[in-house]
Design an enzyme around this catalytic site. Structure first.
Site, PDB file in Angstrom:
ATOM      1  N   ASP A  33       0.844  -1.350  -0.020  1.00  0.00           N
ATOM      2  CA  ASP A  33       0.041   0.122  -0.006  1.00  0.00           C
ATOM      3  C   ASP A  33       0.800   1.262   0.114  1.00  0.00           C
ATOM      4  O   ASP A  33       0.251   2.415  -0.136  1.00  0.00           O
ATOM      5  CB  ASP A  33      -1.016   0.065   1.047  1.00  0.00           C
ATOM      6  N   ARG A 105      -5.135   6.215  -2.897  1.00  0.00           N
ATOM      7  CA  ARG A 105      -3.582   6.272  -2.769  1.00  0.00           C
ATOM      8  C   ARG A 105      -2.787   7.099  -3.914  1.00  0.00           C
ATOM      9  O   ARG A 105      -2.132   7.441  -3.803  1.00  0.00           O
ATOM     10  CB  ARG A 105      -3.202   4.838  -2.396  1.00  0.00           C
TER      11      ARG A 105
END
Length: 157
Positions: A33, A105
């Protein structure tokens, strides 16, 4: 990458060097991530940065390998990718419209690039609401604290 990290009870301070060093090849399977953030700062390193073991990033909110390499390409940064890796060359990013693919993100990571790159804009800045609805306000306050006004030529988030 040559940064100094100071950890206190209620803060973490990262101080970067004049020229960041490439970490070389980084296997990021267990922290995938954060792959986009490393990719977003990689152009500022002194040599190519290769991120490996991130095939699972292709099946997240978006194909994150393709999304971040497309964003970097839009900003004029040379890069390459494969099924489970990407490599980013050093360079000087330029302003561009970043297509977030509705992925928080991508917007957050490319905002970091925008600290040193005027005129990065996002097609869907509201995508950050999924995890951090106040991201743009907090990020802008942080940038102002560093005397980097986002509203006058820097990232428009």
């Amino acid at each position: 990458m040559g940064c100094r990290v100071d950890v206190d009870d209620d803060s973490v301070t990262v101080t970067g060097p004049a020229q960041m060093r490439s970490p070389g090849t980084v296997a990021m399977r267990d922290i995938s991530d954060t792959m986009m953030t490393l990719a977003a700062i990689a152009p500022f390193a002194d040599a190519p940065t290769r991120i490996t073991d991130v095939a699972n990033c292709r099946v997240k909110e978006s194909d994150r390998i393709d999304a971040i390499t497309t964003a970097l390409t839009a900003c004029g940064v040379s890069n390459r990718s494969g099924p489970d890796w990407l490599e980013i060359d050093p360079g000087t990013p330029t302003g561009a419209l970043v297509r977030t693919r509705s992925d928080h993100r991508i917007a957050m990571s490319m905002s970091v690039t925008g600290l040193r790159t005027p005129r990065i804009e996002f097609d869907e800045p509201s995508c950050v609401a999924k995890t951090f609805p106040q991201f743009h306000e907090e990020f802008a306050a942080l940038a102002r604290g560093w005397d980097l006004p986002l509203d006058s030529g820097r990232s428009r988030v």
